[in-house]
Scaffold this motif. Structure first.
Motif, PDB file in Angstrom:
ATOM      1  N   UNK A 183       0.805  -1.229   0.000  1.00 19.34           N
ATOM      2  CA  UNK A 183       0.000   0.000   0.000  1.00 19.34           C
ATOM      3  C   UNK A 183       0.834   1.273   0.000  1.00 19.34           C
ATOM      4  N   UNK A 184       2.095   1.200   0.463  1.00 19.65           N
ATOM      5  CA  UNK A 184       2.933   2.390   0.464  1.00 19.65           C
ATOM      6  C   UNK A 184       3.603   2.642  -0.872  1.00 19.65           C
ATOM      7  N   UNK A 185       3.516   1.689  -1.802  1.00 17.58           N
ATOM      8  CA  UNK A 185       4.081   1.872  -3.133  1.00 17.58           C
ATOM      9  C   UNK A 185       5.567   1.654  -3.233  1.00 17.58           C
ATOM     10  N   UNK A 186       6.231   1.306  -2.143  1.00 15.88           N
ATOM     11  CA  UNK A 186       7.682   1.132  -2.149  1.00 15.88           C
ATOM     12  C   UNK A 186       8.032  -0.207  -2.773  1.00 15.88           C
ATOM     13  N   UNK A 187       8.851  -0.187  -3.797  1.00 10.65           N
ATOM     14  CA  UNK A 187       9.266  -1.409  -4.469  1.00 10.65           C
ATOM     15  C   UNK A 187      10.531  -1.956  -3.826  1.00 10.65           C
ATOM     16  N   UNK A 188      10.881  -3.181  -4.208  1.00  5.43           N
ATOM     17  CA  UNK A 188      12.110  -3.795  -3.697  1.00  5.43           C
ATOM     18  C   UNK A 188      13.333  -2.997  -4.126  1.00  5.43           C
ATOM     19  N   UNK A 189      13.319  -2.481  -5.356  1.00  6.84           N
ATOM     20  CA  UNK A 189      14.458  -1.708  -5.841  1.00  6.84           C
ATOM     21  C   UNK A 189      14.622  -0.422  -5.035  1.00  6.84           C
ATOM     22  N   UNK A 190      13.538   0.240  -4.724  1.00  3.33           N
ATOM     23  CA  UNK A 190      13.623   1.467  -3.928  1.00  3.33           C
ATOM     24  C   UNK A 190      14.120   1.178  -2.526  1.00  3.33           C
ATOM     25  N   UNK A 191      13.648   0.100  -1.925  1.00  5.24           N
ATOM     26  CA  UNK A 191      14.086  -0.258  -0.575  1.00  5.24           C
ATOM     27  C   UNK A 191      15.562  -0.607  -0.558  1.00  5.24           C
ATOM     28  N   UNK A 192      16.055  -1.211  -1.644  1.00  2.00           N
ATOM     29  CA  UNK A 192      17.446  -1.648  -1.703  1.00  2.00           C
ATOM     30  C   UNK A 192      18.413  -0.485  -1.898  1.00  2.00           C
ATOM     31  N   UNK A 193      17.926   0.682  -2.278  1.00  2.00           N
ATOM     32  CA  UNK A 193      18.817   1.815  -2.481  1.00  2.00           C
ATOM     33  C   UNK A 193      19.570   2.164  -1.212  1.00  2.00           C
ATOM     34  N   UNK A 194      18.952   2.016  -0.059  1.00  3.37           N
ATOM     35  CA  UNK A 194      19.590   2.277   1.230  1.00  3.37           C
ATOM     36  C   UNK A 194      19.342   1.070   2.137  1.00  3.37           C
TER      37      UNK A 194
END
Length: 507
Positions: free
Chosen positions: A128-139
């Motif tokens: 629901x927050x729209x955060x993808x695995x790639x975005x989470x992996x950035x940091x």
């Protein structure tokens, strides 16, 4: 969920990291009576499930140390790897089936979360927050460090999962929940610990959502057990809305019989109470475990292991006059009996057993099927019935050499659903470029062959292939005024051939 971002000071080398601004708030007669002990429901004053656990058998799981075992493992106990931690928990559970684990939550450190992240699918839809695995992996390092801090201090708040609906074989819809990616990591970490304990307890006939097990293994075992035990009757059972009606209090008390760790229980309680977002509406059901959650398959296996598997092995099978077997994949299971009176007993007691755990055996979908091997002199099988299991219809038929064998073909409901889905896809994507349509249709067909491509089911694969070509040609002819004749479509097939049916599993 929090997705780490860097402030301008961090970019200048100050090393400071801004906190995430994403909101976390708001977001299973006589056999039944001789079964395992009843379960009492206890709820804490705060309304969440799980209490502070009292120690038993020393401190199980403490850095993998067992007070009764002194051998070394080649690593210091102060910094074991994740695999070593899980292996030691599994050894303790296997060596002492009566052990109650009370100290496991502290094993979830940053390194453990890194492994949980590695085991989490990265190509799934965002929550629901729209955060993808790639975005989470950035940091990633910072995000996991922050997640560990919140888990350790008890500040972690489980966000609600996003609900989507998919069509079932009977035309109704099934709700699927998509958790936030960070929540998947936390659920995976707890599932890893519970799996290390309960994998030592689970029976080999349970195949659902377990490492080293698959639906095709369940199908193969069902066929072999029917042959080996000379089974004549099949109890084809269906649990009505299992995932939607699983009682939380009963579930927690079942888990406490093996894992009585307050930290683990509180996390499970948070996930059960987190709610779901259906569109813009936040719902808080008071029962059920969301399908789609990472922790849900583990919780369902634990519940059904207690409700069905242990009950069958300890109480049912010893009281039957003939041979029998049970094969289960998640909440789909079939019980085979050599004698009809045994099968009738099982049919009579199943609703009572599941009723004790606030579940319902579907009265019309649960049937008793005669499934006896025909005699060699029988030309046509007119007495046996058929039953569906894991998307396949099972029936007796003659092989090419004239022997009676159990064959499987794609179940009618599953076939119709697949064909309907392919027709809709071709309609909705008819304006895509031909190479893109061909690529996606090829992926869908290969996926279908990968599951349904078992020995004896080739004709049903051809039906799907032919239907796909028909749907593709039809909707290509409806994206403009130009009609796509079969001659013109033949030229398209030469340039963009769809994958042909193939048998993947010789089971």
């Amino acid at each position: 969920m929090r997705c780490g971002t860097q402030t301008e000071e961090a970019s200048r080398g100050t090393g400071k990291r801004a906190k995430s601004e994403a909101t976390r708030d708001g977001l299973w007669a006589v056999l039944a009576e001789h079964s395992t002990e009843g379960v009492a429901v206890v709820e804490t004053a705060s309304g969440t499930w799980g209490t502070e656990a009292q120690g038993t058998h020393g401190r199980e799981g403490e850095a993998g140390r067992d007070n009764r075992r002194k051998e070394t493992t080649g690593e210091t106990l102060s910094s074991p790897t994740v695999s070593t931690k899980l292996r030691r928990i599994a050894e303790q559970a296997r060596n002492d089936p009566g052990r109650v684990f009370t100290t496991l939550a502290h094993l979830i450190d940053v390194e453990f979360l890194h492994e949980a992240y590695r085991r989490t699918r990265k190509d799934a839809a965002p929550g629901p927050d729209g955060v993808t695995a790639a975005q989470y992996a950035e940091h990633l390092d910072g995000n996991l460090l922050d997640l560990h801090g919140r888990l350790r201090s008890g500040r972690y708040r489980a966000p609600p999962a996003k609900r989507v609906w998919i069509e079932k074989d009977d035309g109704s819809q099934r709700p699927i929940s998509i958790p936030a990616f960070e929540d998947k990591i936390a659920q995976r970490a707890v599932a890893m610990i519970l799996g290390a304990v309960y994998e030592q307890d689970f029976y080999d006939f349970s195949h659902g959502f377990r490492e080293g097990h698959s639906p095709h293994q369940a199908l193969s075992e069902l066929r072999e057990r029917c042959r080996q035990t000379d089974v004549a009757w099949i109890v084809d059972a269906d649990v009505a809305g299992f995932f939607d009606n699983l009682d939380w209090g009963l579930l927690i008390n079942i888990i406490k019989q093996r894992v009585n760790d307050g930290g683990i229980l509180r996390l499970i309680g948070k996930w059960l109470n987190a709610g779901v977002l259906d569109g813009a509406t936040l719902l808080h059901p008071d029962k059920g475990t969301p399908q789609g959650g990472v922790i849900s398959p583990t919780l369902s296996n634990i519940f059904l292991h207690h409700v069905l598997d242990q009950w069958y092995v300890r109480d049912v099978r010893p009281r039957l006059g003939g041979r029998s077997f049970l094969v289960r994949f998640a909440d789909d299971f079939a019980i085979g009996c050599e004698r009809e009176d045994d099968a009738q007993k099982v049919m009579g007691v199943l609703p009572k057993r599941f009723g004790r755990f606030k579940l319902t055996i579907h009265p019309t979908k649960t049937t008793l099927v005669r499934f006896q091997k025909p005699t060699s002199r029988t030309e046509v099988d007119r007495e046996n019935g058929t039953f569906d299991f894991l998307g396949f219809t099972h029936f007796w038929d003659r092989s090419r050499r004239g022997y009676w064998v159990i064959k499987r073909k794609t179940a009618r409901k599953r076939l119709h659903r697949t064909m309907k889905s392919l027709w809709r896809w071709c309609r909705d994507h008819r304006h895509w470029k031909l190479p893109e349509q061909h690529q996606m249709l090829s992926q869908k067909l290969r996926g279908h062959y990968q599951y349904f491509g078992i020995r004896g089911n080739y004709k049903m694969l051809e039906v799907v292939m032919e239907h796909t070509e028909k749907a593709w040609r039809y909707w290509l002819g409806h994206r403009s005024n130009k009609r796509v004749t079969w001659d013109r479509f033949e030229r398209i097939r030469e340039l963009f051939p769809l994958p042909k049916p193939r048998i993947i599993h010789a089971i």
